[in-house]
Design an enzyme around this catalytic site. Structure first.
Site, PDB file in Angstrom:
ATOM      1  N   ARG A 271      46.359  37.753  41.643  1.00  0.00           N
ATOM      2  CA  ARG A 271      47.121  36.331  41.054  1.00  0.00           C
ATOM      3  C   ARG A 271      47.934  35.508  41.375  1.00  0.00           C
ATOM      4  O   ARG A 271      48.472  35.653  41.267  1.00  0.00           O
ATOM      5  CB  ARG A 271      47.335  36.956  39.453  1.00  0.00           C
ATOM      6  CG  ARG A 271      46.112  37.896  38.609  1.00  0.00           C
ATOM      7  CD  ARG A 271      45.301  36.928  38.044  1.00  0.00           C
ATOM      8  NE  ARG A 271      44.375  37.305  37.702  1.00  0.00           N
ATOM      9  CZ  ARG A 271      42.893  38.069  38.445  1.00  0.00           C
ATOM     10  NH1 ARG A 271      42.440  37.550  39.339  1.00  0.00           N
ATOM     11  NH2 ARG A 271      42.512  38.446  37.835  1.00  0.00           N
TER      12      ARG A 271
ATOM     13  N   SER B 205      44.744  37.757  29.146  1.00  0.00           N
ATOM     14  CA  SER B 205      46.139  38.577  29.860  1.00  0.00           C
ATOM     15  C   SER B 205      47.130  38.100  30.081  1.00  0.00           C
ATOM     16  O   SER B 205      47.323  37.471  31.132  1.00  0.00           O
ATOM     17  CB  SER B 205      45.307  39.459  31.330  1.00  0.00           C
ATOM     18  OG  SER B 205      43.562  39.819  30.702  1.00  0.00           O
TER      19      SER B 205
ATOM     20  N   GLU C 279      51.588  38.015  33.670  1.00  0.00           N
ATOM     21  CA  GLU C 279      50.813  37.208  34.606  1.00  0.00           C
ATOM     22  C   GLU C 279      51.278  36.027  33.764  1.00  0.00           C
ATOM     23  O   GLU C 279      51.181  34.574  34.774  1.00  0.00           O
ATOM     24  CB  GLU C 279      49.407  37.126  34.083  1.00  0.00           C
ATOM     25  CG  GLU C 279      48.306  36.536  34.765  1.00  0.00           C
ATOM     26  CD  GLU C 279      47.041  37.182  35.228  1.00  0.00           C
ATOM     27  OE1 GLU C 279      46.627  38.234  34.893  1.00  0.00           O
ATOM     28  OE2 GLU C 279      46.583  36.052  34.638  1.00  0.00           O
TER      29      GLU C 279
END
Ligand SMILES: Cc1cc2nc3c(=O)[nH]c(=O)nc-3n(C[C@H](O)[C@H](O)[C@H](O)COP(=O)(O)OP(=O)(O)OC[C@H]3O[C@@H](n4cnc5c(N)ncnc54)[C@H](O)[C@@H]3O)c2cc1C
EC number: 1.3.1.98
Length: 301
Positions: A174, A224, A294
């Site tokens: 990520r 998420s 995230e």
């Protein structure tokens, strides 16, 4: 010479620029305050004009993709916010898909399939733009955007055009180098392989079926919320801490997928942030694990 912000819009009669526009209309959580200026350039030329003029006028510059991995605080964003949704062309050249940053990642996977190219199936259900997917190194079901990117065209904050190769972008979980450089992504080239269209379609449909079975797609969300901490599964930690269903206002830890926070109806960004902080505090208290977000949190309170 500094340009007065009030006259900023008047300099660009050919570019769509909205003043004081609510970003809740654009974010996937349907929350967030207004952008002082919100611009929709339709070409690299227009984008460069905006970048250089914002710099001259000392306006803060923020670029959004499809806002599917973002929480914009309720106070909104000062300065100029740019959304590249009008820069959305996708072409196929031999075994490469070339997509402008504002194109939907899902659309890029469709073009790959239509041209019998395999390698992008994993992204069939990722609801971001190409730019956002590169920035985040979006991934699912064992695939990551960084694995199939060949090169990326960007414009820096001074208005210079630059090209990055896959190695230059230093992709990791990520993360891509763009997060450190602050460049604006304008185009990506994905290097794929010839494949059997029926098998490619089957894989895309199969992954989307699995996604719909697991994720609360019936509600607005930002996917998420937390990164996976080393050695743990975020969803399991949240489930084991009995946090599913925890709610502030209309923001709720999803009952279907513990890693998601859904907007049940009229949640604010403040509700989202309160739920995030609570989840982080409880997970730390119970398991001494820090859950890093995230989702990108931007704007002012
Ligand atoms: C239901 C749902 C499912 C999801 N599933 C997944 C999944 O399976 N895997 C996954 O990785 N993610 C998933 N996500 C999260 C999200 O879709 C991805 O992170 C996506 O790549 C974000 O793209 P975006 O265009 O929405 O970016 P945004 O949310 O708009 O922006 C994210 C960041 O990228 C920056 N950015 C965006 N465009 C540019 C650009 N052109 N140039 C420079 N910076 C830019 C923004 O400034 C911001 O910091 C999911 C989200 C939802 C809501």
């Amino acid at each position: 010479m500094k340009i007065k912000t009030a006259s900023f819009v008047d300099q660009f009669p050919e570019i769509e620029i909205l003043k004081n526009e609510s970003l809740a209309k654009y974010t996937n959580t349907r929350t967030g305050g207004p952008a002082e200026f919100l611009a929709f350039p339709n070409s690299i030329k227009q984008l460069r004009q905006l970048v250089m003029s914002a710099r001259q006028a000392d306006l803060e510059l923020t670029v959004l993709g499809n806002a599917s991995n973002l929480i914009v605080r309720d106070g909104g964003i000062d300065g100029l916010v740019i959304i590249l949704q009008k820069m959305n062309k996708i072409t196929c050249v031999a075994d490469q898909v070339v997509a402008e940053a504002g194109a939907a990642m899902i659309q890029a996977t469709e073009v790959a399939w239509q041209n019998g190219l395999t390698g992008l199936e994993f992204a069939a259900g990722i609801p971001g733009s190409v730019g956002g997917a590169i920035f985040m190194n979006a991934g699912a079901y064992g695939g990551e955007v960084g694995q199939v990117v060949k090169k990326v065209k960007v414009i820096d904050r001074q208005g210079n055009l630059k090209n990055y190769s896959q190695e230059d972008l230093q992709f990791s979980y990520r993360h891509s180098r763009i997060q450190d450089e602050d460049d604006l992504i304008i185009e990506a080239t994905f290097s794929l392989k010839p494949g059997q269209p029926t098998l490619i379609r089957k894989k895309m449909d199969d992954l989307n079926f699995r996604r719909a079975a697991k994720q609360p797609l019936e509600y607005p969300s930002c996917g998420s919320v937390f990164k996976r901490p080393k050695g743990y599964y975020t969803g399991k930690l949240i489930h084991d801490a009995e946090l599913q269903g925890y709610r502030v206002g209309d923001a709720q830890v999803s009952l279907k997928h513990a890693g998601f926070i859904v907007n049940l109806n009229h949640a604010t960004a403040g509700d989202y942030l309160a739920v995030i902080q609570h989840v982080q505090a409880i997970i730390w208290q119970k398991f001494q694990v820090h859950l890093e977000t995230e989702v990108r949190i931007i704007g002012k309170n």
